[in-house]
Design a protein around this motif. Structure first.
Motif, PDB file in Angstrom:
ATOM      1  N   THR A   1      -1.115   0.030 -14.416  1.00  0.00           N
ATOM      2  CA  THR A   1      -2.225   0.217 -15.360  1.00  0.00           C
ATOM      3  C   THR A   1      -1.995  -0.618 -16.619  1.00  0.00           C
ATOM      4  OG1 THR A   1      -2.433   2.464 -14.533  1.00  0.00           O
ATOM      5  CG2 THR A   1      -3.534   1.994 -16.621  1.00  0.00           C
ATOM      6  N   GLN A   2      -0.767  -0.551 -17.179  1.00  0.00           N
ATOM      7  CA  GLN A   2      -0.482  -1.311 -18.406  1.00  0.00           C
ATOM      8  C   GLN A   2      -0.627  -2.818 -18.180  1.00  0.00           C
ATOM      9  OE1 GLN A   2       2.815  -0.487 -20.984  1.00  0.00           O
ATOM     10  NE2 GLN A   2       3.173   1.521 -20.097  1.00  0.00           N
ATOM     11  N   ILE A   3      -0.142  -3.278 -17.027  1.00  0.00           N
ATOM     12  CA  ILE A   3      -0.219  -4.719 -16.716  1.00  0.00           C
ATOM     13  C   ILE A   3      -1.677  -5.160 -16.567  1.00  0.00           C
ATOM     14  CG2 ILE A   3       0.286  -6.416 -14.892  1.00  0.00           C
ATOM     15  CD1 ILE A   3       3.033  -4.877 -14.582  1.00  0.00           C
ATOM     16  N   ASN A   4      -2.470  -4.343 -15.885  1.00  0.00           N
ATOM     17  CA  ASN A   4      -3.878  -4.718 -15.706  1.00  0.00           C
ATOM     18  C   ASN A   4      -4.652  -4.634 -17.021  1.00  0.00           C
ATOM     19  OD1 ASN A   4      -3.843  -5.606 -13.080  1.00  0.00           O
ATOM     20  ND2 ASN A   4      -4.030  -3.539 -12.254  1.00  0.00           N
ATOM     21  N   ASN A   5      -4.173  -3.795 -17.944  1.00  0.00           N
ATOM     22  CA  ASN A   5      -4.820  -3.721 -19.260  1.00  0.00           C
ATOM     23  C   ASN A   5      -4.523  -4.941 -20.139  1.00  0.00           C
ATOM     24  OD1 ASN A   5      -6.091  -1.349 -18.741  1.00  0.00           O
ATOM     25  ND2 ASN A   5      -4.549  -0.049 -19.695  1.00  0.00           N
TER      26      ASN A   5
ATOM     27  N   GLY B   1      -5.228 -16.183 -14.534  1.00  0.00           N
ATOM     28  CA  GLY B   1      -5.062 -16.245 -15.992  1.00  0.00           C
ATOM     29  C   GLY B   1      -6.350 -16.484 -16.762  1.00  0.00           C
ATOM     30  N   LEU B   2      -7.509 -16.336 -16.082  1.00  0.00           N
ATOM     31  CA  LEU B   2      -8.775 -16.630 -16.763  1.00  0.00           C
ATOM     32  C   LEU B   2      -9.506 -15.370 -17.232  1.00  0.00           C
ATOM     33  CD1 LEU B   2     -10.009 -19.596 -14.551  1.00  0.00           C
ATOM     34  CD2 LEU B   2      -8.986 -19.693 -16.798  1.00  0.00           C
ATOM     35  N   GLY B   3      -8.757 -14.284 -17.376  1.00  0.00           N
ATOM     36  CA  GLY B   3      -9.325 -13.036 -17.882  1.00  0.00           C
ATOM     37  C   GLY B   3      -9.808 -12.124 -16.775  1.00  0.00           C
ATOM     38  N   GLY B   4      -9.776 -10.819 -17.048  1.00  0.00           N
ATOM     39  CA  GLY B   4     -10.254  -9.852 -16.061  1.00  0.00           C
ATOM     40  C   GLY B   4      -9.367  -8.634 -16.001  1.00  0.00           C
ATOM     41  N   ASN B   5      -9.765  -7.703 -15.142  1.00  0.00           N
ATOM     42  CA  ASN B   5      -9.041  -6.425 -15.031  1.00  0.00           C
ATOM     43  C   ASN B   5      -7.939  -6.477 -13.975  1.00  0.00           C
ATOM     44  OD1 ASN B   5     -12.359  -5.701 -14.743  1.00  0.00           O
ATOM     45  ND2 ASN B   5     -11.294  -5.159 -16.634  1.00  0.00           N
ATOM     46  N   THR B   6      -7.879  -7.585 -13.204  1.00  0.00           N
ATOM     47  CA  THR B   6      -6.925  -7.634 -12.089  1.00  0.00           C
ATOM     48  C   THR B   6      -5.808  -8.639 -12.376  1.00  0.00           C
ATOM     49  OG1 THR B   6      -8.897  -7.366 -10.706  1.00  0.00           O
ATOM     50  CG2 THR B   6      -6.811  -7.735  -9.566  1.00  0.00           C
TER      51      THR B   6
ATOM     52  N   SER C   1       0.822  -1.214   0.000  1.00  0.00           N
ATOM     53  CA  SER C   1       0.000   0.000   0.000  1.00  0.00           C
ATOM     54  C   SER C   1       0.861   1.273   0.000  1.00  0.00           C
ATOM     55  CB  SER C   1      -0.928  -0.006   1.219  1.00  0.00           C
ATOM     56  OG  SER C   1      -0.151  -0.142   2.385  1.00  0.00           O
ATOM     57  N   LYS C   2       2.179   1.104   0.165  1.00  0.00           N
ATOM     58  CA  LYS C   2       3.070   2.276   0.254  1.00  0.00           C
ATOM     59  C   LYS C   2       3.472   2.771  -1.131  1.00  0.00           C
ATOM     60  CE  LYS C   2       5.748   2.453   4.451  1.00  0.00           C
ATOM     61  NZ  LYS C   2       6.940   1.918   5.077  1.00  0.00           N
ATOM     62  N   CYS C   3       3.394   4.100  -1.322  1.00  0.00           N
ATOM     63  CA  CYS C   3       3.840   4.687  -2.598  1.00  0.00           C
ATOM     64  C   CYS C   3       5.350   4.855  -2.576  1.00  0.00           C
ATOM     65  CB  CYS C   3       3.215   6.058  -2.769  1.00  0.00           C
ATOM     66  SG  CYS C   3       1.620   5.956  -3.513  1.00  0.00           S
ATOM     67  N   ASN C   4       5.976   4.806  -3.747  1.00  0.00           N
ATOM     68  CA  ASN C   4       7.407   5.085  -3.858  1.00  0.00           C
ATOM     69  C   ASN C   4       7.675   6.514  -3.362  1.00  0.00           C
ATOM     70  OD1 ASN C   4      10.100   5.567  -4.984  1.00  0.00           O
ATOM     71  ND2 ASN C   4       9.723   3.681  -6.104  1.00  0.00           N
ATOM     72  N   LYS C   5       8.748   6.682  -2.569  1.00  0.00           N
ATOM     73  CA  LYS C   5       9.044   8.007  -1.996  1.00  0.00           C
ATOM     74  C   LYS C   5       9.425   9.002  -3.084  1.00  0.00           C
ATOM     75  CE  LYS C   5      10.745   6.216   2.348  1.00  0.00           C
ATOM     76  NZ  LYS C   5      11.944   5.594   2.823  1.00  0.00           N
ATOM     77  N   ASP C   6       9.972   8.495  -4.197  1.00  0.00           N
ATOM     78  CA  ASP C   6      10.400   9.354  -5.293  1.00  0.00           C
ATOM     79  C   ASP C   6       9.237   9.485  -6.298  1.00  0.00           C
ATOM     80  OD1 ASP C   6      11.441  10.219  -7.761  1.00  0.00           O
ATOM     81  OD2 ASP C   6      13.463   9.538  -7.210  1.00  0.00           O
ATOM     82  N   ASP C   7       8.758  10.714  -6.490  1.00  0.00           N
ATOM     83  CA  ASP C   7       7.570  10.922  -7.335  1.00  0.00           C
ATOM     84  C   ASP C   7       7.705  10.352  -8.738  1.00  0.00           C
ATOM     85  OD1 ASP C   7       6.370  12.120  -5.264  1.00  0.00           O
ATOM     86  OD2 ASP C   7       6.624  14.190  -5.975  1.00  0.00           O
ATOM     87  N   LYS C   8       8.927  10.474  -9.319  1.00  0.00           N
ATOM     88  CA  LYS C   8       9.048  10.002 -10.715  1.00  0.00           C
ATOM     89  C   LYS C   8       8.943   8.468 -10.796  1.00  0.00           C
ATOM     90  CE  LYS C   8      14.140  10.130 -11.172  1.00  0.00           C
ATOM     91  NZ  LYS C   8      14.401  10.320  -9.733  1.00  0.00           N
ATOM     92  N   TRP C   9       9.487   7.786  -9.783  1.00  0.00           N
ATOM     93  CA  TRP C   9       9.364   6.324  -9.772  1.00  0.00           C
ATOM     94  C   TRP C   9       7.954   5.895  -9.369  1.00  0.00           C
ATOM     95  CZ3 TRP C   9      12.344   3.845 -12.735  1.00  0.00           C
ATOM     96  CH2 TRP C   9      13.681   4.212 -12.910  1.00  0.00           C
ATOM     97  N   ALA C  10       7.303   6.695  -8.512  1.00  0.00           N
ATOM     98  CA  ALA C  10       5.906   6.400  -8.137  1.00  0.00           C
ATOM     99  C   ALA C  10       5.033   6.453  -9.389  1.00  0.00           C
ATOM    100  CB  ALA C  10       5.423   7.402  -7.099  1.00  0.00           C
ATOM    101  N   GLU C  11       5.319   7.400 -10.262  1.00  0.00           N
ATOM    102  CA  GLU C  11       4.550   7.527 -11.506  1.00  0.00           C
ATOM    103  C   GLU C  11       4.794   6.312 -12.426  1.00  0.00           C
ATOM    104  OE1 GLU C  11       5.028  11.480 -13.210  1.00  0.00           O
ATOM    105  OE2 GLU C  11       4.317  10.634 -15.118  1.00  0.00           O
ATOM    106  N   VAL C  12       6.059   5.863 -12.481  1.00  0.00           N
ATOM    107  CA  VAL C  12       6.384   4.683 -13.302  1.00  0.00           C
ATOM    108  C   VAL C  12       5.648   3.448 -12.753  1.00  0.00           C
ATOM    109  CG1 VAL C  12       8.238   3.134 -14.078  1.00  0.00           C
ATOM    110  CG2 VAL C  12       8.659   5.601 -13.979  1.00  0.00           C
TER     111      VAL C  12
END
Ligand code: SF4
Length: 281
Positions: free
Chosen positions: A230-234, A241-246, A213-224
């Motif tokens: 998002t890309q992985i869930n897409n 492995g049976l399909g879905g958004n998660t 649940s912890k965000c990366n302390k460095d904003d640029k890495w938090a954004e990555v």
């Protein structure tokens, strides 16, 4: 200087190994519950519900969360003002782990030799221990029993140092795409960037110790991290492995300085049975 006895360490590690294999970290349970609420696909929702109820049953009955009780990985931060008394520290950690695995219905997952003598050690020994000397007079012990299915789909790549962040993101997403359902998604993706050929995978594994649940302390890495999740869930792989958004619950990145001619990147894949816990002595 502060004295810590191996008897004290052995008892603490025994409880840690037992608890970690039975009680899923609340952090992971919360992430699974959140994904359950957000998931759109009925089959995916059902699987997430089953994973959550499996964790409840394991905790209530004192049974392991998964049949693969893993290779026993420890990360130990030991204060430079600590003196270990009453014996050998590696021996006491090994004893504590084997005691739990032999007394519980925990599967032994280790073979003596990787190729020529794949005979079970019958006590889950030896553990893999990563030591770090830190300041202070305490000792922090993390336990991460790691299943083979997720570990097998992990990868390391030595990038050209002129590579862009998009090249790295593509490598991570492709690693997850190739893995598909094999590592038992939803996953936690640990990434190590920098260091050397051996250090990047260690960073990737170490990133799995960070609370999801912890965000990366460095904003640029938090954004990555956020963009990668998002890309992985897409990808649509979904729970088991049976399909879905998660497909993943979290992405964690740790970085290190590296050689001017190198850019090592490692991806350590972790399954939904993300068993990690720590004790402080
Ligand atoms: S990958 Fe994880 S959930 Fe799947 S069998 Fe291995 S330890 Fe269990």
């Amino acid at each position: 200087m502060r004295k810590i006895s191996t008897h004290q360490i052995q008892e603490a590690v025994r409880k840690l190994c037992l608890d970690t294999n039975i009680n899923l970290n609340p952090d992971v349970i919360n992430a699974l519950k959140y994904s359950y609420e957000m998931e759109q696909q009925p089959i995916a929702k059902d699987i997430l519900k089953t994973i959550i109820s499996n964790a409840d049953i394991a905790a209530a009955r004192g049974k392991p969360l998964c049949q693969d009780t893993g290779i026993g990985i420890f990360f130990i931060n030991i204060g430079q003002e600590v003196i270990i008394t009453d014996g050998d520290i590696t021996e006491c950690i090994s004893k504590a782990m084997s005691e739990v695995y032999t007394q519980q219905p925990f599967r032994f997952s280790i073979v003596k030799d990787p190729l020529f003598n794949r005979v079970n050690t019958n006590n889950n020994l030896p553990p893999l221990i990563h030591w770090e000397i830190v300041s202070g007079d305490s000792m922090e012990i993390f336990f991460l029993p790691k299943g083979g299915g997720a570990e097998n789909m992990s990868r390391v790549h030595m990038f050209n140092p002129l590579s862009s962040i998009d090249d790295i993101k593509n490598f991570v997403v492709e690693t997850v795409r190739v893995a598909g359902g094999k590592p038992c998604p939803p996953l936690i993706i640990g990434i190590g960037i920098g260091g050397s050929f051996d250090y990047a995978p260690l960073l990737a594994k170490k990133s799995l110790l960070i609370s999801i649940s912890k965000c990366n302390k460095d904003d640029k890495w938090a954004e990555v991290e956020h963009d990668l999740l998002t890309q992985i869930n897409n990808l649509g792989i979904g729970p088991m492995g049976l399909g879905g958004n998660t497909t993943a619950l979290s992405v964690k990145i740790l970085t290190s300085p590296c050689h001017i001619a190198s850019l090592p990147v490692a991806v350590n894949i972790q399954c939904h049975s993300h068993r990690v816990n720590k004790v402080l002595l």
